[in-house]
Design an enzyme around this catalytic site. Structure first.
Site, PDB file in Angstrom:
ATOM      1  N   GLY A 166       0.832  -1.208   0.000  1.00  0.00           N
ATOM      2  CA  GLY A 166       0.000   0.000   0.000  1.00  0.00           C
ATOM      3  C   GLY A 166       0.862   1.251   0.000  1.00  0.00           C
ATOM      4  N   GLY A 179      -0.222   4.431   0.521  1.00  0.00           N
ATOM      5  CA  GLY A 179      -1.006   5.536   1.062  1.00  0.00           C
ATOM      6  C   GLY A 179      -0.108   6.363   1.975  1.00  0.00           C
ATOM      7  N   ASN A 215       1.668  -1.447  -4.808  1.00  0.00           N
ATOM      8  CA  ASN A 215       0.449  -0.630  -4.740  1.00  0.00           C
ATOM      9  C   ASN A 215      -0.397  -0.892  -5.974  1.00  0.00           C
ATOM     10  OD1 ASN A 215      -0.975   1.521  -3.247  1.00  0.00           O
ATOM     11  ND2 ASN A 215      -0.709   2.668  -5.144  1.00  0.00           N
ATOM     12  N   VAL A 250      -2.655  -6.594  -4.106  1.00  0.00           N
ATOM     13  CA  VAL A 250      -2.376  -7.680  -3.160  1.00  0.00           C
ATOM     14  C   VAL A 250      -3.632  -8.536  -3.062  1.00  0.00           C
ATOM     15  CG1 VAL A 250      -1.809  -8.239  -0.766  1.00  0.00           C
ATOM     16  CG2 VAL A 250      -0.798  -6.208  -1.849  1.00  0.00           C
ATOM     17  N   GLU A 285     -17.331  17.393   5.178  1.00  0.00           N
ATOM     18  CA  GLU A 285     -16.412  18.008   4.202  1.00  0.00           C
ATOM     19  C   GLU A 285     -16.965  17.878   2.782  1.00  0.00           C
ATOM     20  OE1 GLU A 285     -12.382  16.496   4.954  1.00  0.00           O
ATOM     21  OE2 GLU A 285     -12.045  18.308   6.119  1.00  0.00           O
ATOM     22  N   ALA A 298      -4.940  10.329   8.700  1.00  0.00           N
ATOM     23  CA  ALA A 298      -3.669  10.441   7.991  1.00  0.00           C
ATOM     24  C   ALA A 298      -2.587  10.916   8.959  1.00  0.00           C
ATOM     25  CB  ALA A 298      -3.816  11.423   6.839  1.00  0.00           C
TER      26      ALA A 298
HETATM   27  P1  FAD Z   1      -4.526   5.176   2.462  1.00  0.00           P
HETATM   28  O1  FAD Z   1      -3.918   6.525   2.465  1.00  0.00           O
HETATM   29  O2  FAD Z   1      -5.988   5.074   2.204  1.00  0.00           O
HETATM   30  O3  FAD Z   1      -3.743   4.268   1.407  1.00  0.00           O
HETATM   31  C1  FAD Z   1      -3.971   2.914   1.181  1.00  0.00           C
HETATM   32  C2  FAD Z   1      -3.241   2.536  -0.112  1.00  0.00           C
HETATM   33  O4  FAD Z   1      -3.317   1.122  -0.290  1.00  0.00           O
HETATM   34  C3  FAD Z   1      -3.843   3.173  -1.358  1.00  0.00           C
HETATM   35  O5  FAD Z   1      -2.819   3.669  -2.184  1.00  0.00           O
HETATM   36  C4  FAD Z   1      -4.565   2.009  -2.044  1.00  0.00           C
HETATM   37  O6  FAD Z   1      -4.649   2.124  -3.448  1.00  0.00           O
HETATM   38  C5  FAD Z   1      -3.674   0.839  -1.641  1.00  0.00           C
HETATM   39  N1  FAD Z   1      -4.344  -0.455  -1.654  1.00  0.00           N
HETATM   40  C6  FAD Z   1      -5.514  -0.778  -1.050  1.00  0.00           C
HETATM   41  N2  FAD Z   1      -5.795  -2.075  -1.249  1.00  0.00           N
HETATM   42  C7  FAD Z   1      -4.787  -2.583  -1.990  1.00  0.00           C
HETATM   43  C8  FAD Z   1      -4.495  -3.873  -2.512  1.00  0.00           C
HETATM   44  N3  FAD Z   1      -5.310  -4.914  -2.304  1.00  0.00           N
HETATM   45  N4  FAD Z   1      -3.366  -4.039  -3.233  1.00  0.00           N
HETATM   46  C9  FAD Z   1      -2.515  -2.984  -3.460  1.00  0.00           C
HETATM   47  N5  FAD Z   1      -2.734  -1.753  -2.982  1.00  0.00           N
HETATM   48  C10 FAD Z   1      -3.854  -1.557  -2.258  1.00  0.00           C
HETATM   49  N6  FAD Z   1      -7.208  12.275   8.034  1.00  0.00           N
HETATM   50  C11 FAD Z   1      -6.554  13.333   8.576  1.00  0.00           C
HETATM   51  O7  FAD Z   1      -5.641  13.141   9.413  1.00  0.00           O
HETATM   52  N7  FAD Z   1      -6.847  14.626   8.225  1.00  0.00           N
HETATM   53  C12 FAD Z   1      -7.781  14.910   7.293  1.00  0.00           C
HETATM   54  O8  FAD Z   1      -8.028  16.085   6.999  1.00  0.00           O
HETATM   55  C13 FAD Z   1      -8.486  13.830   6.693  1.00  0.00           C
HETATM   56  N8  FAD Z   1      -9.401  14.077   5.752  1.00  0.00           N
HETATM   57  C14 FAD Z   1     -10.022  13.025   5.119  1.00  0.00           C
HETATM   58  C15 FAD Z   1     -10.929  13.317   4.087  1.00  0.00           C
HETATM   59  C16 FAD Z   1     -11.581  12.293   3.440  1.00  0.00           C
HETATM   60  C17 FAD Z   1     -12.548  12.626   2.340  1.00  0.00           C
HETATM   61  C18 FAD Z   1     -11.326  10.934   3.820  1.00  0.00           C
HETATM   62  C19 FAD Z   1     -12.050   9.808   3.105  1.00  0.00           C
HETATM   63  C20 FAD Z   1     -10.445  10.643   4.850  1.00  0.00           C
HETATM   64  C21 FAD Z   1      -9.776  11.680   5.501  1.00  0.00           C
HETATM   65  N9  FAD Z   1      -8.833  11.442   6.519  1.00  0.00           N
HETATM   66  C22 FAD Z   1      -8.173  12.491   7.106  1.00  0.00           C
HETATM   67  C23 FAD Z   1      -8.497  10.055   6.915  1.00  0.00           C
HETATM   68  C24 FAD Z   1      -7.223   9.599   6.149  1.00  0.00           C
HETATM   69  O9  FAD Z   1      -7.397   9.817   4.761  1.00  0.00           O
HETATM   70  C25 FAD Z   1      -6.873   8.139   6.401  1.00  0.00           C
HETATM   71  O10 FAD Z   1      -6.816   7.909   7.772  1.00  0.00           O
HETATM   72  C26 FAD Z   1      -5.530   7.807   5.729  1.00  0.00           C
HETATM   73  O11 FAD Z   1      -5.650   7.904   4.321  1.00  0.00           O
HETATM   74  C27 FAD Z   1      -5.031   6.436   6.132  1.00  0.00           C
HETATM   75  O12 FAD Z   1      -3.785   6.225   5.533  1.00  0.00           O
HETATM   76  P2  FAD Z   1      -3.335   4.751   5.107  1.00  0.00           P
HETATM   77  O13 FAD Z   1      -1.914   4.848   4.704  1.00  0.00           O
HETATM   78  O14 FAD Z   1      -3.722   3.771   6.156  1.00  0.00           O
HETATM   79  O15 FAD Z   1      -4.263   4.391   3.845  1.00  0.00           O
HETATM   80  P1  NAD Z   2     -16.840   9.082  11.182  1.00  0.00           P
HETATM   81  O1  NAD Z   2     -16.848   7.893  12.052  1.00  0.00           O
HETATM   82  O2  NAD Z   2     -16.061  10.279  11.567  1.00  0.00           O
HETATM   83  O3  NAD Z   2     -18.348   9.556  10.914  1.00  0.00           O
HETATM   84  C1  NAD Z   2     -19.362   8.657  10.509  1.00  0.00           C
HETATM   85  C2  NAD Z   2     -20.713   9.251  10.886  1.00  0.00           C
HETATM   86  O4  NAD Z   2     -21.753   8.430  10.359  1.00  0.00           O
HETATM   87  C3  NAD Z   2     -20.927   9.307  12.412  1.00  0.00           C
HETATM   88  O5  NAD Z   2     -21.291  10.621  12.762  1.00  0.00           O
HETATM   89  C4  NAD Z   2     -22.033   8.287  12.661  1.00  0.00           C
HETATM   90  O6  NAD Z   2     -22.871   8.643  13.734  1.00  0.00           O
HETATM   91  C5  NAD Z   2     -22.786   8.324  11.331  1.00  0.00           C
HETATM   92  N1  NAD Z   2     -23.562   7.098  11.063  1.00  0.00           N
HETATM   93  C6  NAD Z   2     -23.208   5.809  11.314  1.00  0.00           C
HETATM   94  N2  NAD Z   2     -24.174   4.963  10.890  1.00  0.00           N
HETATM   95  C7  NAD Z   2     -25.154   5.722  10.358  1.00  0.00           C
HETATM   96  C8  NAD Z   2     -26.402   5.412   9.748  1.00  0.00           C
HETATM   97  N3  NAD Z   2     -26.845   4.147   9.603  1.00  0.00           N
HETATM   98  N4  NAD Z   2     -27.176   6.440   9.313  1.00  0.00           N
HETATM   99  C9  NAD Z   2     -26.752   7.736   9.443  1.00  0.00           C
HETATM  100  N5  NAD Z   2     -25.578   8.070  10.027  1.00  0.00           N
HETATM  101  C10 NAD Z   2     -24.772   7.083  10.453  1.00  0.00           C
HETATM  102  O7  NAD Z   2     -16.337   8.517   9.761  1.00  0.00           O
HETATM  103  P2  NAD Z   2     -15.915   9.291   8.440  1.00  0.00           P
HETATM  104  O8  NAD Z   2     -16.516  10.636   8.388  1.00  0.00           O
HETATM  105  O9  NAD Z   2     -16.193   8.330   7.334  1.00  0.00           O
HETATM  106  O10 NAD Z   2     -14.339   9.445   8.622  1.00  0.00           O
HETATM  107  C11 NAD Z   2     -13.492   8.290   8.616  1.00  0.00           C
HETATM  108  C12 NAD Z   2     -12.201   8.605   9.363  1.00  0.00           C
HETATM  109  O11 NAD Z   2     -11.484   9.613   8.656  1.00  0.00           O
HETATM  110  C13 NAD Z   2     -12.435   9.135  10.769  1.00  0.00           C
HETATM  111  O12 NAD Z   2     -11.460   8.630  11.610  1.00  0.00           O
HETATM  112  C14 NAD Z   2     -12.268  10.636  10.619  1.00  0.00           C
HETATM  113  O13 NAD Z   2     -11.771  11.242  11.801  1.00  0.00           O
HETATM  114  C15 NAD Z   2     -11.238  10.728   9.502  1.00  0.00           C
HETATM  115  N6  NAD Z   2     -11.441  11.987   8.749  1.00  0.00           N
HETATM  116  C16 NAD Z   2     -10.834  13.110   9.237  1.00  0.00           C
HETATM  117  C17 NAD Z   2     -11.043  14.320   8.589  1.00  0.00           C
HETATM  118  C18 NAD Z   2     -10.377  15.558   9.105  1.00  0.00           C
HETATM  119  O14 NAD Z   2      -9.599  15.484  10.047  1.00  0.00           O
HETATM  120  N7  NAD Z   2     -10.649  16.723   8.528  1.00  0.00           N
HETATM  121  C19 NAD Z   2     -11.862  14.376   7.449  1.00  0.00           C
HETATM  122  C20 NAD Z   2     -12.479  13.204   6.997  1.00  0.00           C
HETATM  123  C21 NAD Z   2     -12.263  12.016   7.670  1.00  0.00           C
END
Ligand code: FAD
Ligand code: NAD
Length: 401
Positions: free
Chosen positions: A10, A12, A37, A81, A171, A315
C-alpha cells in the site's frame, strides 16, 4: 550476508512515507525494499471530497510514485495484493505471483463501513479512491443533465443524500454546496430545485467534536441550503433512495455513504485477529504474535489510554506511525532498540468548502478563513515531508486566503 527483504503493501500515507523514510535511513546494502500498490500513483485520501464534488481536478490529488520515490533503492511493483500468507512469509499478488519477505509492512488503508445495512454496497457511492470520486463527480453531473431531458421532471435527480455527518460527510457536503450553484448555472436549473440532505444517526453532526465549532459548521452549511436530519439512522439503501429507521423514505438517485470506515478486508481474510478490520497492534506497531509484521494506518488500531477508546483512524496518525515503523525496521536490521509509538495529536481541521473551515489546533479553536488557511498549511506540510519544496510547488495549495 543475505540482505533482509522488506515488503511494504500500500502506497497511502503510511506505506508511502515508510518507503521514502526507509530509502533515506537504510543504505542499498542493508536491505532489499519493495513497495506494492494497486496504482502507479499515490493519492491523497484527505483531499478526495473535493474531486468527488467536482471542486478540484482529481489529478491534483495524485502523485506518480516514481516522481517521489528513489526507485534505485526501492523496487516498486504496480499490482493488487490478493492474499497475505503470514505463516509462509509470502504475499500473493493478483498478477505477479508471490513475493517473499523477511519483514512486512501492511498499509492497505480502509474500506467503507456499511454495518451490513442492506443495499449500501449495491446502491450507494463511497469516497475512497481516485476512481470512485471520478465516478461520483460524473454521476452528479449526469443527474443534472438527466433532469432537463426527462418529459416528467423528477426532482429525485436533484436530491443528493449524504449518509453520515462525520468528518467525511461534512467536508463533502461543504464542497457540494460550492459546486451546486455552478452546476445550476451550467444546466439552467433553479437552485431551489436542488436538495442536499445530510442524514446523521447521532443527535448532532460531527459527534464528539467541539460543540461551538459544530454549531458554526451546521449554521454555515444550512445557510448554503443543506438540510440536516440528525438522530436519524438510515436502515436501508434502495435504487430509489434511503429508508430511515422510522420507515420514512427519502427519494433520491444519489446516495453518498460516509458512515465511517473499517480496515482493509485483506486483514481479516489473511487470518489476523481484528476489530472491524483493524489489528490492535503492539506498542512497537507489530501485529501480536508476528514479530516480523508491522501494521500501520487505517488497518491498525491504537487505544487512547486517556479515554480507553480507539483513536479515530487519520492520515495524521498514519504519517506518524510511518516514522516509528521506519525506526523499528532499522532497529531490527541493525540490532538496536525498538521504540513504542506515541501519537502526537496536533489538532483536527475540517474544511467546509470555499474559504471556510473549523478546527482545533493545540488548544486553539479556529473558524472561517483562518481555519481554512490552516487546513491548507497542513496539506502542504505533508507534501513537503513527502517530496520537499518541489512537490509543494507542483501539487500544493499555495493560495492560502
Ligand atoms: P490510504 O492513504 O488510504 O492508502 C492505502 C493505499 O493502499 C492506497 O494507495 C490504495 O490504493 C492501496 N491499496 C488498497 N488495497 C490494496 C491492494 N489490495 N493491493 C494494493 N494496494 C492496495 N485524516 C486526517 O488526518 N486529516 C484529514 O483532513 C483527513 N481528511 C479526510 C478526508 C476524506 C474525504 C477521507 C475519506 C479521509 C480523511 N482522513 C483524514 C483520513 C485519512 O485519509 C486516512 O486515515 C488515511 O488515508 C489512512 O492512511 P493509510 O496509509 O492507512 O491508507
Ligand atoms: P466518522 O466515524 O467520523 O463519521 C461517521 C458518521 O456516520 C458518524 O457521525 C455516525 O454517527 C454516522 N452514522 C453511522 N451509521 C449511520 C447510519 N446508519 N445512518 C446515518 N448516520 C450514520 O467517519 P468518516 O466521516 O467516514 O471518517 C473516517 C475517518 O477519517 C475518521 O477517523 C475521521 O476522523 C477521519 N477523517 C478526518 C477528517 C479531518 O480530520 N478533517 C476528514 C475526513 C475524515
Amino acid at each position: 550476508m543475505k540482505k533482509p527483504k522488506i515488503l511494504i503493501l500500500g502506497a497511502g500515507y503510511g506505506g508511502m512515507m515508510t518507503a521514502t523514510r526507509l530509502s533515506k535511513e537504510l543504505s542499498y546494502n542493508e536491505a532489499e525494499i519493495t513497495l506494492v500498490n494497486k496504482h502507479n500513483y499515490h493519492y491523497q485520501t484527505t483531499w478526495l471530497h473535493e474531486p468527488a464534488a467536482g471542486t478540484l481536478h482529481h489529478d491534483r490529488t495524485r502523485i506518480l510514485i516514481d516522481d517521489v520515490l528513489d526507485t534505485n533503492k526501492i523496487k516498486f511493483i504496480k499490482d493488487t495484493v490478493a492474499k497475505i500468507n503470514k505463516d509462509d512469509k509470502t504475499v500473493t499478488l493478483a498478477n505477479n505471483g508471490e513475493l517473499s519477505y523477511d519483514y512486512l509492512v501492511i498499509g492497505l488503508g480502509s474500506e467503507p463501513e456499511t454495518f451490513g445495512i442492506p443495499g449500501v454496497k449495491e446502491h450507494a457511492f463511497a469516497i475512497r479512491s481516485v476512481n470512485s470520486v471520478r465516478q461520483i463527480r460524473e454521476h452528479i453531473e449526469y443527474m443534472f443533465a438527466n433532469y432537463n431531458n426527462e418529459e416528467v421532471k423528477s426532482e429525485d435527480y436533484l436530491t443528493f443524500i449524504v449518509a453520515g455527518a462525520g468528518f467525511t460527510g461534512i467536508e463533502f457536503v461543504g464542497e457540494l454546496t460550492e459546486r451546486v450553484p455552478e452546476l445550476c448555472e451550467e444546466f439552467d436549473i433553479d437552485r431551489s430545485k436542488v436538495r442536499i440532505i445530510n442524514v446523521e444517526a447521532s443527535p448532532t453532526a460531527l459527534p464528539g467534536f467541539d460543540s461551538e465549532l459544530v454549531e458554526y459548521a451546521v449554521d454555515l452549511l444550512e445557510s448554503r441550503g443543506v438540510e440536516f436530519k440528525t438522530n436519524t439512522p438510515i436502515k436501508e439503501c434502495t435504487p430509489d433512495g434511503v429508508i430511515l429507521a422510522d420507515g420514512t423514505e427519502i427519494k433520491s438517485k444519489t446516495v453518498i455513504w460516509t458512515t465511517g470506515v473499517r480496515g482493509n478486508s485483506l486483514i481479516e481474510e489473511s487470518g489476523f485477529e481484528a476489530m472491524r478490520g483493524r489489528v490492535k497492534v503492539d506498542p512497537d506497531l507489530r501485529a501480536p504474535g508476528h514479530d516480523n509484521v508491522f501494521i500501520i494506518g487505517d488497518c491498525a488500531l491504537i487505544i487512547n489510554e486517556e479515554i480507553n477508546r480507539p483513536y479515530p483512524p487519520t492520515a495524521q496518525i498514519a504519517i506518524q506511525q510511518a516514522y516509528t515503523c521506519t525506526h523499528n525496521l532499522k532497529a531490527l536490521i541493525t540490532g538496536s532498540e525498538l521504540k513504542a509509538f506515541k501519537p502526537e495529536i496536533k489538532g483536527t481541521v475540517a474544511s467546509l468548502g470555499g474559504d471556510e473551515a473549523v478546527g482545533v489546533v493545540g488548544k486553539k479553536k479556529l473558524y472561517g478563513t483562518s481555519a481554512s488557511a490552516m487546513k491548507k498549511v497542513i496539506d502542504n506540510r505533508y507534501l513537503y515531508l513527502l517530496g520537499g519544496i518541489p512537490l509543494v510547488l507542483k501539487k500544493g495549495k499555495l493560495k492560502l486566503f
